[in-house]
Design a protein around this motif. Structure first.
Motif, short mmCIF file in Angstrom:
data_model
loop_
_atom_site.label_atom_id
_atom_site.label_comp_id
_atom_site.label_asym_id
_atom_site.label_seq_id
_atom_site.Cartn_x
_atom_site.Cartn_y
_atom_site.Cartn_z
N VAL A 160 0.89 -1.16 0.00
CA VAL A 160 0.00 0.00 0.00
C VAL A 160 0.93 1.21 0.00
CG1 VAL A 160 -1.59 1.36 1.43
CG2 VAL A 160 -1.94 -1.11 1.17
N ILE A 161 0.57 2.25 -0.77
CA ILE A 161 1.42 3.43 -0.84
C ILE A 161 0.71 4.61 -0.19
CG2 ILE A 161 2.65 5.02 -2.39
CD1 ILE A 161 2.82 2.73 -4.40
N LEU A 162 1.38 5.31 0.71
CA LEU A 162 0.82 6.51 1.32
C LEU A 162 1.55 7.72 0.74
CD1 LEU A 162 -1.01 7.91 3.39
CD2 LEU A 162 0.82 7.65 5.06
N GLY A 163 0.78 8.61 0.11
CA GLY A 163 1.36 9.80 -0.50
C GLY A 163 1.47 9.61 -2.00
N SER A 164 1.15 10.68 -2.75
CA SER A 164 1.13 10.57 -4.21
C SER A 164 2.22 11.42 -4.85
CB SER A 164 -0.24 10.95 -4.75
OG SER A 164 -0.51 12.31 -4.45
N GLY A 165 3.35 11.56 -4.15
CA GLY A 165 4.52 12.21 -4.75
C GLY A 165 5.07 11.36 -5.88
N ASP A 166 5.92 11.96 -6.71
CA ASP A 166 6.41 11.26 -7.89
C ASP A 166 7.14 9.96 -7.57
OD1 ASP A 166 5.54 12.83 -10.10
OD2 ASP A 166 6.89 14.41 -9.40
N ILE A 167 7.90 9.96 -6.50
CA ILE A 167 8.66 8.74 -6.19
C ILE A 167 7.70 7.59 -5.89
CG2 ILE A 167 10.57 7.82 -4.87
CD1 ILE A 167 11.23 10.61 -3.96
N ALA A 248 -5.21 -5.70 3.96
CA ALA A 248 -4.07 -6.54 4.32
C ALA A 248 -2.89 -6.21 3.40
CB ALA A 248 -4.46 -8.01 4.17
N CYS A 249 -1.68 -6.09 3.99
CA CYS A 249 -0.48 -5.85 3.17
C CYS A 249 0.75 -6.21 3.99
CB CYS A 249 -0.40 -4.38 2.72
SG CYS A 249 -0.20 -3.22 4.07
N ASP A 250 1.87 -6.47 3.33
CA ASP A 250 3.11 -6.72 4.07
C ASP A 250 4.16 -5.65 3.80
OD1 ASP A 250 3.86 -7.40 1.53
OD2 ASP A 250 4.60 -9.40 2.03
N LEU A 251 3.73 -4.56 3.12
CA LEU A 251 4.64 -3.45 2.89
C LEU A 251 3.84 -2.16 2.82
CD1 LEU A 251 7.52 -2.40 2.14
CD2 LEU A 251 6.91 -2.76 -0.25
N LEU A 252 4.26 -1.17 3.60
CA LEU A 252 3.68 0.17 3.49
C LEU A 252 4.79 1.09 2.98
CD1 LEU A 252 1.60 2.42 3.90
CD2 LEU A 252 2.24 2.49 6.31
N VAL A 253 4.51 1.70 1.82
CA VAL A 253 5.50 2.56 1.18
C VAL A 253 5.13 4.02 1.44
CG1 VAL A 253 6.58 3.17 -1.02
CG2 VAL A 253 5.82 0.82 -0.62
N LEU A 254 6.04 4.79 1.99
CA LEU A 254 5.77 6.19 2.28
C LEU A 254 6.38 7.09 1.21
CD1 LEU A 254 6.69 6.16 6.07
CD2 LEU A 254 4.43 5.85 5.04
N ALA A 255 5.51 7.88 0.57
CA ALA A 255 5.99 8.84 -0.44
C ALA A 255 5.42 10.19 -0.04
CB ALA A 255 5.53 8.43 -1.83
N VAL A 256 5.90 10.70 1.08
CA VAL A 256 5.26 11.86 1.70
C VAL A 256 6.16 13.09 1.72
CG1 VAL A 256 3.55 10.65 3.06
CG2 VAL A 256 5.86 10.82 3.95
N GLY A 257 7.04 13.16 0.75
CA GLY A 257 7.77 14.42 0.59
C GLY A 257 9.25 14.33 0.91
N LEU A 258 9.96 15.33 0.43
CA LEU A 258 11.41 15.38 0.55
C LEU A 258 11.81 16.62 1.35
CD1 LEU A 258 12.17 14.68 -3.23
CD2 LEU A 258 12.31 13.03 -1.36
N ILE A 259 12.91 16.50 2.10
CA ILE A 259 13.42 17.64 2.86
C ILE A 259 14.91 17.77 2.54
CG2 ILE A 259 13.38 18.73 5.13
CD1 ILE A 259 12.12 16.11 6.15
N PRO A 260 15.36 18.98 2.17
CA PRO A 260 16.79 19.19 1.95
C PRO A 260 17.60 18.75 3.17
CG PRO A 260 15.55 21.09 1.18
CD PRO A 260 14.57 20.19 1.89
#
Ligand SMILES: Cc1cc2nc3c(=O)[nH]c(=O)nc-3n(C[C@H](O)[C@H](O)[C@H](O)COP(=O)(O)OP(=O)(O)OC[C@H]3O[C@@H](n4cnc5c(N)ncnc54)[C@H](O)[C@@H]3O)c2cc1C
Lengths: 418, 120
Positions: A160-167, A248-260
């Motif tokens: 499951v992916i949280l966040g819709s950033g490009d990565i 149900a999932c065995d991986l949560l992918v976070l794509a919630v932004g980048l910080i310098p």
């Protein structure tokens, strides 16, 4: 402790660092050194196997790896020094770098000028306050990208992916092509975080559902993640009761932004812009500490690597001029101030008393079909630029002329109807 | 063929294209420029995609090599091409530009190493 004298030292060997070092050498700087903590040059690009890089600079769609290799090949033809597997621990206002590696131990590197090119890092689970335990299987999109594209591991079977950033969008497609199941992308905001073309090519092409105004309210599982609860949000970003659903999932992918990545900059006392979270820079990308420059994603998250290289070359020209000039103090500045639909602008200020033409990079606050950027000094509009299809994920760049006599206001106005 | 809906990616505008066949012609509705019409026709008749993936490699500093096609392949051939690439096992060194598979799955497209990987 090993001691070294360098004319221009570049911290970080990603696309920013590579372009900066090459440009500094071309500008006649004799002793140029790149210090990189990874075992190879290229930075984030080494895990970006997808195409879409270099459209502006090379006029074609290259993979990230190919873009990086082009610069690495050029670097190998020069006498630019490279320290790999070497971590910079501290930078001082006196332009001394402390770094260490396994072979040389601690090093003290005294520099004529320093170019910061440390890139950015991803927001992690602890920065977004996810409820539940801290099980294995919650990873940032960039980490998943590194596992799959460089190390050759699949970090899960069902994601499951949280966040819709490009990565996140790019990794949705990548995981699918690697035979994983991708349950969906959940985005808190009512709008997409990344570019429309990535939504089309990465989600729609593979029938991966996108849920806007939705979030994850709970992470299930103690040792290993077992699933997540997702929910729909109302206009105030509150969970709509009864909208919760277990997945149900065995991986949560976070794509919630980048910080310098600015720990070194802050440690050195460099002024940081709260909007960009990178150093405040002038038209040469020089920071508030004279002789220390910042470029690429450590200065501002550019997204487009072409702009990263461009900023690096501007900084390198600045650094070369700095070590050749007698004047080593900080100049007087006038500010460039964002207004209207302009969220932020880089550079944030320009040298006072000098008429110049500068490249500016800005982002808008909200999407618009078109907009007019008015550039004004002392309340008079000196130039206007028109843009079509404004969106916060798309950085806007243009060149403007400034007198150096007064503050410059950048105002993005809605174009008149029609 | 049925009516199909696409989001145009020719520019950031993202027009919603409706494409269908009428009297032997392909009709694209919703595009605001010629590029959008071309995009709609291509997506409807023969969508093409860039092939970029990794191939297993030993003897290098990492275990995967980044590869890409030298042109786009038909979208319908993507899985077949990937399956062939996943069966490969390369050994370092590899030079950027080296051909990994010539004319993959009869598409006329060569798959090429995107980067160099030295022997460790
Ligand atoms: C998943 C993903 C997808 C992307 N897709 C695209 C795309 O499609 N098109 C596009 O144009 N751009 C894309 N980008 C953006 C592009 O990758 C970045 O803009 C670019 O890599 C930034 O370059 P950089 O040199 O500033 O930073 P980086 O590439 O991050 O390089 C920074 C380097 O500094 C080193 N470093 C940091 N701190 C230290 C220290 N203390 N000591 C020594 N070394 C240090 C790091 O190890 C790293 O190698 C994408 C990025 C990501 C993550």
């Amino acid at each position: 402790m090993k001691k070294m004298q360098i004319d221009v030292a570049v911290i970080g060997g990603g696309p920013a660092g590579l372009a900066a070092a090459l440009k500094a050498r071309k500008e006649g700087v004799e002793k140029v050194l790149i210090i990189e903590r990874d075992v190879e040059l290229g930075g984030i690009l080494q895990q970006c196997i997808h195409d879409g890089f270099g459209i502006h600079r090379f006029g074609r769609r290259m993979t990230g790896t190919e873009y990086a290799q082009t610069f690495i090949d050029e670097l190998e033809q020069t006498d630019i020094g490279v320290l790999l597997d070497t971590m910079v621990l501290e930078v001082t206002k006196e332009k001394v770098i402390y770094a260490c590696n396994n072979k040389d131990g601690m090093m003290e590197i005294t520099c004529g000028a320093i170019i910061l090119a440390m890139g950015c890092r991803e927001r992690s689970a602890s920065q977004i306050q996810l409820m539940g335990y801290r099980p294995a299987g919650v990873l940032t999109a960039g980490t998943v990208q590194r596992y799959i594209n460089l190390e050759g591991y699949l970090p899960g079977k069902t994601a499951v992916i949280l966040g819709s950033g490009d990565i996140g969008l790019i990794m949705a497609r990548r995981m699918k092509l690697e035979g994983m199941e991708v349950k969906g992308v959940y985005e808190i905001m009512p709008t997409l975080g990344g570019l429309t073309r990535n939504k089309v090519q990465c989600l729609e092409d593979y029938d991966i559902p996108l849920h806007l105004s939705s979030t994850i309210t709970k992470v299930h599982g103690k040792k290993r993640i077992e699933g997540v609860t997702v929910a729909v949000l109302d206009k105030e970003r509150k969970v709509i009761p009864g909208s919760e659903e277990y997945i149900a999932c065995d991986l949560l992918v976070l794509a919630v932004g980048l910080i310098p990545e600015n720990e070194l900059s802050i440690g050195c006392g460099i002024e940081i812009d709260p909007k960009t979270q990178g150093p405040v820079v002038d038209e040469h990308f020089m920071t508030s500490v004279p002789g220390i420059f910042a470029c690429g994603n450590v200065a501002v998250v550019f997204d487009l690597v072409d702009y990263v290289s461009q900023s690096a070359e501007i900084a390198a020209e600045g650094a070369a001029a700095f070590i050749q000039s007698a004047e080593q103090s900080s100049p007087e500045y006038v500010s460039i101030v964002p207004s209207g639909n302009v969220n932020f602008v880089v550079p944030q200020r320009i040298t006072a008393g000098k008429e110049t033409e500068v490249s500016i990079f800005l982002r808008v606050k909200k999407p618009d079909r078109r907009g007019t950027l008015d550039i004004s000094e002392n309340g008079n509009v000196t130039q206007s630029r028109r843009f079509a299809t404004l969106a916060p994920p798309e950085m806007i760049t243009c060149r403007i002329k400034v007198s150096g006599e007064a503050e410059v206001v950048l105002d993005m106005k809605e174009a008149a109807n029609g | 063929m049925d009516k199909k809906i696409f989001t145009c990616i020719a520019c950031p505008n993202g027009c919603r294209l409706t494409v269908y066949e009428e009297d032997g012609d392909i009709v694209v509705k919703g595009a605001s420029c010629d590029k959008g019409i071309d995009h709609g026709i291509n997506e409807y008749t023969n969508p093409m995609r860039m092939l970029t993936t990794t191939v297993a490699i030993t003897g290098a500093s990492h275990r995967r090599l980044s590869v890409a096609g030298n042109a786009e392949i038909p979208k319908s051939k993507m899985e077949e091409c990937l399956a062939q690439l996943y069966d490969l096992q390369l050994t370092a060194p590899v030079e950027k530009g080296q051909v990994i598979i010539r004319d993959i799955c009869g598409t006329g497209v060569d798959v090429i190493a995107s980067r160099s990987m030295k022997k460790r």
